[in-house]
Write a protein that holds these residues in place. Structure first.
Motif, PDB file in Angstrom:
ATOM      1  N   GLY A  14       0.152  -0.596  -3.414  1.00 41.12           N
ATOM      2  CA  GLY A  14       0.132   0.810  -3.765  1.00 41.12           C
ATOM      3  C   GLY A  14       0.406   1.738  -2.597  1.00 41.12           C
ATOM      4  O   GLY A  14       0.607   2.940  -2.798  1.00 41.12           O
ATOM      5  N   GLY A  15       0.417   1.192  -1.401  1.00 40.88           N
ATOM      6  CA  GLY A  15       0.636   2.000  -0.219  1.00 40.88           C
ATOM      7  C   GLY A  15       2.100   2.274   0.058  1.00 40.88           C
ATOM      8  O   GLY A  15       2.986   1.891  -0.720  1.00 40.88           O
ATOM      9  N   SER A  16       2.338   2.943   1.187  1.00 43.30           N
ATOM     10  CA  SER A  16       3.696   3.343   1.571  1.00 43.30           C
ATOM     11  C   SER A  16       3.989   2.973   3.015  1.00 43.30           C
ATOM     12  O   SER A  16       3.077   2.887   3.847  1.00 43.30           O
ATOM     13  N   LEU A  17       5.250   2.767   3.273  1.00 46.64           N
ATOM     14  CA  LEU A  17       5.756   2.563   4.629  1.00 46.64           C
ATOM     15  C   LEU A  17       7.138   3.186   4.721  1.00 46.64           C
ATOM     16  O   LEU A  17       7.853   3.272   3.711  1.00 46.64           O
ATOM     17  N   ARG A  18       7.514   3.588   5.923  1.00 49.91           N
ATOM     18  CA  ARG A  18       8.884   4.040   6.138  1.00 49.91           C
ATOM     19  C   ARG A  18       9.501   3.207   7.257  1.00 49.91           C
ATOM     20  O   ARG A  18       8.978   3.184   8.380  1.00 49.91           O
ATOM     21  N   LEU A  19      10.578   2.543   6.929  1.00 42.26           N
ATOM     22  CA  LEU A  19      11.312   1.764   7.909  1.00 42.26           C
ATOM     23  C   LEU A  19      12.411   2.624   8.514  1.00 42.26           C
ATOM     24  O   LEU A  19      12.982   3.491   7.848  1.00 42.26           O
ATOM     25  N   SER A  20      12.714   2.346   9.784  1.00 39.76           N
ATOM     26  CA  SER A  20      13.812   3.014  10.469  1.00 39.76           C
ATOM     27  C   SER A  20      14.728   1.970  11.079  1.00 39.76           C
ATOM     28  O   SER A  20      14.273   0.875  11.453  1.00 39.76           O
ATOM     29  N   CYS A  21      15.985   2.310  11.199  1.00 37.05           N
ATOM     30  CA  CYS A  21      16.956   1.439  11.858  1.00 37.05           C
ATOM     31  C   CYS A  21      17.819   2.319  12.748  1.00 37.05           C
ATOM     32  O   CYS A  21      18.631   3.103  12.244  1.00 37.05           O
ATOM     33  N   ALA A  22      17.626   2.187  14.044  1.00 38.14           N
ATOM     34  CA  ALA A  22      18.389   2.965  15.009  1.00 38.14           C
ATOM     35  C   ALA A  22      19.619   2.168  15.421  1.00 38.14           C
ATOM     36  O   ALA A  22      19.499   1.034  15.899  1.00 38.14           O
ATOM     37  N   ALA A  23      20.786   2.760  15.254  1.00 29.83           N
ATOM     38  CA  ALA A  23      22.042   2.084  15.544  1.00 29.83           C
ATOM     39  C   ALA A  23      22.650   2.613  16.836  1.00 29.83           C
ATOM     40  O   ALA A  23      22.558   3.811  17.133  1.00 29.83           O
TER      41      ALA A  23
END
Length: 116
Positions: A14-23
């Motif tokens: 039920g939780g949240s996460l935000r992934l990032s991808c730096a190019a």
């Protein structure tokens, strides 16, 4: 070329996460960017893809819960993941494709674990 994924971790159902991808090392705005995932014992699968100028596409299993976005000024791809489920547990990889040259790059992956 580097695709540096980050933002994974342990989260309750039920939780949240935000992934990032730096190019870096690519002309980010020209690339189709995507998120893929690979769960233990399973094949890598598409999560979401965002072309440079087209519409996004999501796996049916994440529609309505995950949102892919990109910031071309920051050369960064994002994946906002809400309402996480245990079956979302996997290593998440970012991918950059430029079909005109056949260029295809992968990041190192970030682990997402959804568990109580």
């Amino acid at each position: 070329v580097q695709l540096q994924a980050s933002g994974g971790g342990l989260v309750q159902p039920g939780g949240s996460l935000r992934l990032s991808c730096a190019a870096s090392g690519i002309i980010f705005s020209r690339y189709t960017m995507g998120w893929y995932r690979q769960a233990p014992g399973k094949q890598r699968e598409l999560v979401a893809v965002m072309p440079s100028g087209g519409s996004t596409n999501y796996a049916n299993s994440v529609k309505g819960r995950f949102t892919i976005s990109r910031d071309n000024a920051k050369n960064t791809l994002y994946l906002q993941m809400n309402s996480l489920k245990p079956e979302d547990t996997a290593v998440y990889y970012c991918n950059a494709v430029f079909r005109a040259t056949g260029s295809d790059y992968w990041g190192q992956g970030t682990l997402v674990t959804v568990s109580s």
